[in-house]
Design a protein around this motif. Structure first.
Motif, PDB file in Angstrom:
ATOM      1  N   VAL A   1       1.222  -1.120   0.409  1.00 30.82           N
ATOM      2  CA  VAL A   1       0.140   0.055   0.282  1.00 30.82           C
ATOM      3  C   VAL A   1       1.007   1.694  -0.184  1.00 30.82           C
ATOM      4  O   VAL A   1       1.558   1.594   0.827  1.00 30.82           O
ATOM      5  N   TRP A   2       0.589   1.762  -1.232  1.00 25.00           N
ATOM      6  CA  TRP A   2       1.731   2.935  -0.917  1.00 25.00           C
ATOM      7  C   TRP A   2       0.390   4.898  -0.559  1.00 25.00           C
ATOM      8  O   TRP A   2      -0.892   4.504  -1.423  1.00 25.00           O
TER       9      TRP A   2
ATOM     10  N   GLU B   1      -1.990  11.495   5.582  1.00 25.26           N
ATOM     11  CA  GLU B   1      -1.498   9.973   5.614  1.00 25.26           C
ATOM     12  C   GLU B   1      -1.955   9.810   7.403  1.00 25.26           C
ATOM     13  O   GLU B   1      -3.054   8.285   7.408  1.00 25.26           O
TER      14      GLU B   1
ATOM     15  N   LEU C   1      -4.143   5.814   7.272  1.00 28.65           N
ATOM     16  CA  LEU C   1      -3.861   4.993   8.189  1.00 28.65           C
ATOM     17  C   LEU C   1      -5.098   4.367   9.056  1.00 28.65           C
ATOM     18  O   LEU C   1      -4.941   3.316   9.318  1.00 28.65           O
TER      19      LEU C   1
ATOM     20  N   ILE D   1      -4.043  -2.940   7.247  1.00 31.94           N
ATOM     21  CA  ILE D   1      -2.558  -3.166   8.403  1.00 31.94           C
ATOM     22  C   ILE D   1      -1.876  -4.383   8.960  1.00 31.94           C
ATOM     23  O   ILE D   1      -1.297  -5.061   8.916  1.00 31.94           O
TER      24      ILE D   1
ATOM     25  N   PHE E   1       3.380  -0.712   3.918  1.00 27.47           N
ATOM     26  CA  PHE E   1       3.434   0.081   3.321  1.00 27.47           C
ATOM     27  C   PHE E   1       3.719   1.469   3.208  1.00 27.47           C
ATOM     28  O   PHE E   1       5.038   0.898   3.919  1.00 27.47           O
TER      29      PHE E   1
ATOM     30  N   ILE F   1       4.461   5.264   2.732  1.00 23.72           N
ATOM     31  CA  ILE F   1       4.034   6.774   2.930  1.00 23.72           C
ATOM     32  C   ILE F   1       5.126   7.902   3.084  1.00 23.72           C
ATOM     33  O   ILE F   1       6.355   7.322   3.195  1.00 23.72           O
TER      34      ILE F   1
END
Length: 162
Positions: A69-70, A77, A81, A88, A94, A96
């Motif tokens: 996940v970008w 952000e 999240l 998660i 991830f 970020i």
């Protein structure tokens, strides 16, 4: 069948947010914070917002099959999240954008540091030539260092707990 578009911003809760469109860079559109009105982002459009977990379900996705996940959302952000609890927990790594000044100004820096420490075992700063793994407990020091720099931000690979 590999890509499904969900036309929504991702955030902590479903609803609607204002997206400020940059007149300078298509990579700098951002969710508007209360009172924010930079001259470079004069055009504002209302867009739906969904938690990332819900957007994934709506796209018939399976969090257990997510490879990466970008998240590069110009300061949004922490909210993204917060809406990605299942993703998660699935163990997906991830990446970020980590921009402490934006989080500090929005009042979300402390909460983000707590979330990252609880949700990921470590991180790699992609701008670090050594690409060394660090524990998430080191993120406060990184944030303080970046706060002292002009446009202090970086990209982090967040390493899952599982």
């Amino acid at each position: 069948d590999v890509v499904t578009v969900v036309a929504a911003a991702c955030g902590a809760e479903p609803g609607e947010v204002e997206l400020m469109l940059s007149s300078v860079s298509a990579g700098d559109h951002r969710v508007r914070r209360a009172g924010e009105a930079p001259a470079t982002h004069a055009t504002v459009v209302a867009v739906p917002q969904l938690p990332l977990d819900q957007a994934l379900r709506d796209a018939k996705g399976d969090a257990a099959k997510v490879a990466l996940v970008w998240v590069d959302t110009q300061g949004h952000e922490p909210s993204v999240l917060a809406g990605a609890v299942d993703t998660i927990a699935s163990g997906a790594p991830f990446i970020i954008e980590f921009w402490p000044e934006q989080y500090r100004d929005a009042g979300t820096l402390e909460g983000l540091l707590v979330t990252l420490a609880a949700s990921f075992r470590g991180y790699v700063d992609v701008r670090d030539p050594a690409l060394a793994e660090h524990p998430t407990s080191d993120l406060r020091a990184l944030a303080e260092r970046l706060l002292g720099q002009w446009h202090g931000q970086t990209d982090l690979v967040l390493l899952p707990n599982t």
